[in-house]
Design an enzyme around this catalytic site. Structure first.
Site, short mmCIF file in Angstrom:
data_model
loop_
_atom_site.label_atom_id
_atom_site.label_comp_id
_atom_site.label_asym_id
_atom_site.label_seq_id
_atom_site.Cartn_x
_atom_site.Cartn_y
_atom_site.Cartn_z
N ASP A 63 113.06 -55.56 -69.50
CA ASP A 63 114.07 -55.13 -70.48
C ASP A 63 115.30 -56.03 -70.37
OD1 ASP A 63 114.99 -54.10 -68.09
OD2 ASP A 63 115.34 -52.07 -68.83
N SER A 64 115.26 -57.01 -69.45
CA SER A 64 116.25 -58.09 -69.44
C SER A 64 116.27 -58.80 -70.78
CB SER A 64 115.92 -59.09 -68.32
OG SER A 64 114.58 -59.50 -68.40
N ASP A 116 108.24 -53.28 -68.91
CA ASP A 116 109.33 -52.38 -68.51
C ASP A 116 109.44 -51.18 -69.43
OD1 ASP A 116 110.85 -52.84 -66.23
OD2 ASP A 116 112.08 -54.39 -67.19
N LYS A 156 106.66 -50.55 -65.55
CA LYS A 156 107.66 -50.53 -64.47
C LYS A 156 108.77 -49.54 -64.81
CE LYS A 156 110.59 -54.13 -63.59
NZ LYS A 156 111.94 -53.53 -63.78
N GLU A 187 112.49 -47.68 -63.16
CA GLU A 187 113.57 -47.88 -62.20
C GLU A 187 114.01 -46.56 -61.59
OE1 GLU A 187 116.90 -49.86 -64.01
OE2 GLU A 187 115.70 -51.57 -64.66
N GLU A 190 115.47 -55.35 -55.98
CA GLU A 190 116.46 -56.25 -56.62
C GLU A 190 117.81 -56.18 -55.91
OE1 GLU A 190 116.59 -55.96 -60.88
OE2 GLU A 190 118.38 -57.22 -61.03
O1 KIV Z 1 114.12 -56.68 -66.73
C1 KIV Z 1 113.81 -57.52 -65.87
O2 KIV Z 1 113.68 -58.71 -66.15
C2 KIV Z 1 113.59 -57.06 -64.51
C3 KIV Z 1 113.48 -58.09 -63.44
C4 KIV Z 1 114.81 -58.70 -63.17
C5 KIV Z 1 112.86 -57.57 -62.20
O3 KIV Z 1 113.55 -55.88 -64.27
#
Ligand code: KIV
Length: 264
Positions: free
Chosen positions: A45-46, A84, A112, A114, A181
């Site tokens: 989600d970056s 994500d 994934k 968090e 992280e």
């Molecule tokens: O969103 C993302 O790119 C991430 C990585 C930095 C692990 O969660």
């Protein structure tokens, strides 16, 4: 090359082989990374920050994630695809099931999420329903407003102990991978030794079982600043294909991250 699965990554940890991972958001980059032999691609989600130009990941929604997962899937043959779950898309277990299904149907092989022990029931439920889960501890960017900024986590001994406990609980709930992280290097090592699932670090020292970078940081094309834990592999090679191959070999050989890229 054979298709990479969660079993492949687990075996790599057992054999002491480092896992190389990178983010991707489209078919073209995904294809380059896949062909270079990267072990896993994360549709992070970056993308809110590096594609959309947002200040953080909070504006990203499940439709954005599903769209970019579909794009990446078209470029990949062998690499494991992790997608994500965006902010508030797994606030309840029911929401988690509905939204994780969208990402799996878009082409992900794992999702994934968090957070710590509050996710135990969600992880159990997802795994029971056939959805592999990667957990994420440390600086979890969706909680940036709780942390008061993008700050290294786990420097206090009590916070470090709590993170180790959470890691064990997430593993016991069924998580098959764990991203760590922005935590001190010694905590990255302690968590990696405390769990039998592979850990993937980003700013978590050199002793995690693998490494991940946001592709824009690894190629020096971030529209924001370059984080301390990252390295520009394109500057050393002048070619995207070679930059990715260098990243993979530096991770595999244990040369990346170096002392310059870690937190104490
Ligand atoms: O969103 C993302 O790119 C991430 C990585 C930095 C692990 O969660």
């Amino acid at each position: 090359m054979k298709k990479i699965t969660t079993a492949t990554l687990r075996k790599m940890k057992q054999q002491g082989e480092k896992i190389s991972t990178i983010t991707a958001y489209d078919a073209s980059f995904a294809k380059i990374f896949d062909q270079a032999g990267i072990h896993a691609i994360l549709i992070g989600d970056s993308l809110g920050m590096v594609l959309q130009g947002q200040d953080d990941t909070l504006p990203v929604n499940i439709e954005h994630m599903a769209y970019h997962t579909q794009c990446v899937k078209r470029g990949v043959e062998n690499t494991l695809i992790i997608s994500d779950m965006p902010f508030m898309s797994y606030a309840t277990t029911e929401q988690a099931y509905t939204n994780a299904a969208k990402l799996m149907q878009a082409g992900a092989s794992m999702v994934k999420i968090e957070g710590g022990k509050w996710l135990v029931d969600t992880i159990k439920g997802l795994v029971e329903r056939g959805i592999p889960v990667c957990a994420h501890l440390g600086l979890t960017p969706q909680s940036v407003n709780v942390f008061g900024g993008f700050k290294v986590q786990g420097r206090e001994q009590s916070q470090a102990n709590e993170m180790i406990e959470h890691a064990k609980l997430l593993e016991a709930a069924g998580a098959q991978l764990l991203v760590l992280e922005c935590i001190p290097a010694n905590l990255g090592k302690a968590i990696s030794q405390a769990v039998s699932i592979p850990t993937i670090g980003i700013g978590a020292g050199k002793d995690t079982d693998g490494q991940i970078l946001v592709m824009h940081d690894a190629l020096g094309i971030s529209c924001s600043y370059m984080p301390k834990f990252s390295r520009n592999f394109l500057i050393d090679t002048g070619d995207i294909q070679k930059a990715v191959e260098l990243y993979i070999s530096e991770v595999t050989n244990g040369n990346f991250p170096s002392e310059d890229h870690i937190f104490n």
